[in-house]
Design a protein around this motif. Sequence first.
Motif, PDB file in Angstrom:
ATOM      1  N   ALA A 126      -3.751  -5.599  -5.939  1.00  0.00           N
ATOM      2  CA  ALA A 126      -4.942  -4.811  -6.302  1.00  0.00           C
ATOM      3  C   ALA A 126      -6.032  -5.721  -6.848  1.00  0.00           C
ATOM      4  O   ALA A 126      -7.221  -5.518  -6.583  1.00  0.00           O
ATOM      5  N   LYS A 139       0.842  -1.204   0.000  1.00  0.00           N
ATOM      6  CA  LYS A 139       0.000   0.000   0.000  1.00  0.00           C
ATOM      7  C   LYS A 139       0.874   1.251   0.000  1.00  0.00           C
ATOM      8  O   LYS A 139       0.581   2.235  -0.661  1.00  0.00           O
ATOM      9  N   LEU A 177      -5.347  -3.770  -1.475  1.00  0.00           N
ATOM     10  CA  LEU A 177      -4.776  -2.424  -1.293  1.00  0.00           C
ATOM     11  C   LEU A 177      -5.820  -1.447  -0.744  1.00  0.00           C
ATOM     12  O   LEU A 177      -5.576  -0.259  -0.668  1.00  0.00           O
ATOM     13  N   GLU A 178      -6.981  -1.955  -0.393  1.00  0.00           N
ATOM     14  CA  GLU A 178      -8.078  -1.080   0.089  1.00  0.00           C
ATOM     15  C   GLU A 178      -7.727  -0.436   1.418  1.00  0.00           C
ATOM     16  O   GLU A 178      -7.137  -1.071   2.267  1.00  0.00           O
ATOM     17  N   THR A 199       2.150  -5.082  -6.628  1.00  0.00           N
ATOM     18  CA  THR A 199       1.007  -4.236  -6.273  1.00  0.00           C
ATOM     19  C   THR A 199      -0.177  -4.525  -7.192  1.00  0.00           C
ATOM     20  O   THR A 199      -1.334  -4.479  -6.744  1.00  0.00           O
ATOM     21  N   ALA A 200       0.088  -4.823  -8.467  1.00  0.00           N
ATOM     22  CA  ALA A 200      -1.008  -5.145  -9.390  1.00  0.00           C
ATOM     23  C   ALA A 200      -1.729  -6.407  -8.935  1.00  0.00           C
ATOM     24  O   ALA A 200      -2.962  -6.471  -8.931  1.00  0.00           O
ATOM     25  N   GLU A 227      -5.506   3.056  -8.539  1.00  0.00           N
ATOM     26  CA  GLU A 227      -4.297   3.397  -9.296  1.00  0.00           C
ATOM     27  C   GLU A 227      -3.603   2.134  -9.793  1.00  0.00           C
ATOM     28  O   GLU A 227      -3.201   2.037 -10.955  1.00  0.00           O
ATOM     29  N   ALA A 228      -3.469   1.152  -8.891  1.00  0.00           N
ATOM     30  CA  ALA A 228      -2.771  -0.084  -9.260  1.00  0.00           C
ATOM     31  C   ALA A 228      -3.567  -0.860 -10.311  1.00  0.00           C
ATOM     32  O   ALA A 228      -2.992  -1.449 -11.228  1.00  0.00           O
ATOM     33  N   ARG A 229      -4.887  -0.812 -10.211  1.00  0.00           N
ATOM     34  CA  ARG A 229      -5.715  -1.509 -11.205  1.00  0.00           C
ATOM     35  C   ARG A 229      -5.643  -0.827 -12.559  1.00  0.00           C
ATOM     36  O   ARG A 229      -5.629  -1.478 -13.601  1.00  0.00           O
ATOM     37  N   ALA A 240       2.601   1.781  -3.613  1.00  0.00           N
ATOM     38  CA  ALA A 240       1.819   1.907  -4.845  1.00  0.00           C
ATOM     39  C   ALA A 240       1.469   3.375  -5.086  1.00  0.00           C
ATOM     40  O   ALA A 240       1.682   4.217  -4.225  1.00  0.00           O
ATOM     41  N   GLY A 241       0.938   3.660  -6.253  1.00  0.00           N
ATOM     42  CA  GLY A 241       0.447   5.010  -6.526  1.00  0.00           C
ATOM     43  C   GLY A 241       1.473   5.928  -7.162  1.00  0.00           C
ATOM     44  O   GLY A 241       2.598   5.524  -7.454  1.00  0.00           O
ATOM     45  N   HIS A 268       4.557   3.316  -9.230  1.00  0.00           N
ATOM     46  CA  HIS A 268       3.899   3.613 -10.505  1.00  0.00           C
ATOM     47  C   HIS A 268       4.359   4.925 -11.124  1.00  0.00           C
ATOM     48  O   HIS A 268       4.036   5.219 -12.273  1.00  0.00           O
ATOM     49  N   ASN A 292      -6.882   6.814  -4.134  1.00  0.00           N
ATOM     50  CA  ASN A 292      -7.247   5.419  -4.028  1.00  0.00           C
ATOM     51  C   ASN A 292      -6.164   4.562  -4.662  1.00  0.00           C
ATOM     52  O   ASN A 292      -6.108   4.386  -5.877  1.00  0.00           O
ATOM     53  N   ILE A 293      -5.302   4.058  -3.797  1.00  0.00           N
ATOM     54  CA  ILE A 293      -4.139   3.312  -4.239  1.00  0.00           C
ATOM     55  C   ILE A 293      -4.573   2.096  -5.065  1.00  0.00           C
ATOM     56  O   ILE A 293      -3.968   1.762  -6.079  1.00  0.00           O
ATOM     57  N   GLN A 294      -5.659   1.451  -4.616  1.00  0.00           N
ATOM     58  CA  GLN A 294      -6.119   0.246  -5.304  1.00  0.00           C
ATOM     59  C   GLN A 294      -6.537   0.545  -6.745  1.00  0.00           C
ATOM     60  O   GLN A 294      -6.182  -0.166  -7.678  1.00  0.00           O
TER      61      GLN A 294
END
Lengths: 241, 119
Positions: A235, A193, A240-241, A231-232, B9-11, A196-197, A202, B5-7
Amino acid sequence: MSGDTLTVSVWRGDGDVGRYQEFEVPRQESQTVLDVVTYIQRHIDPTLSYRFACRVGVCGSCAMTVNGKPRWTCRTHVSKVAGDGRLEVAPLRNLQVIKDLSVDMTDFFDKWARAEGRFQGAQTRDDDFAQVSPDSPKRRRASAGIECIGCGVCYASCDVVAWNQDYLGPAALNRAWTLVNDVRDIADKQRLKAVAGDAGCHACHSQQGCVERCVKHLNPTQSIAGLKRATALAALKGELE
Amino acid sequence: MSAPNIQTEARLWLAQRVSAMVLAVCIAVHLGTIVYAVRGGLSAAEIIGRVAGSEAWFAFYSVFVIAVTVHAPIGLRAILNEMTKLPKTRVDLLCFLAAVLLAYLGLKVAWRFYMLGGA
């Protein structure tokens, strides 16, 4: 190498304000850039500020910009970088200058903490040693990135760091990747978490400036690519919520 | 840093990578077809003759358009977020509109060519 002196331009200043100052330094055999900076401070101008500790490429404290490129100065021979007898030494890019050649590494290491770069295990001293096969894929991936000495050269080489101040940077992300591959560590979910982002993995453009310049010949871009995959996958599982 | 929302973004990142894989195949087929098609000079009649009424070509170009619709706006979003100071919600809206436009124009063309087959 022609001549027996070296013309050295050294960045002098506080914060963002400063200028280059020229020094003439005697040329010596097997001289490193750190030797040159030390000579200036010991024999010409004792007010010159710079940072070093071990002098043998272990501690990662003496990195500076040498002739435009970030390098570890204790292991950089003058003969390798100053073919024309000129040397330009400046502080590392992408970090706040404290004075002259010393930069503030606070942001750099705070980002290691933000990337959950701290090992978190579940075992106690009463448990037996964890058995990790040297040939296991996870151990190999961890080993590939583990030799980082935290010198900040990759951080100074990275254009994404230059334009995105929140970006965690190659070293912190590489550290996170070694821990993701540490079978003893239990903090993967929160770590993924954290990395990511658009301030994390990313944001990487895979330009590989970090790979080009890493003094330990590590491949942070590859580590970051690993984090992108991890991370993908997380997700997809909704972790990653 | 604000992490909307990290999730998501990753998706989105994953969606862009998967659509890139689809695009790699689609573009190879598309370019291969172009090279093949221009051998004896290019004419509208020849193109229509090949794709009009063909379920296979309609399906192929529909997949192509959908992959573009997924891929391009995510990339555009990353570029706008990185290179401009536009608010993120504005960027999201712009990229969503770009996706709608790409899907509408692309699927319309694929459908019209298919219908030229006299269905």
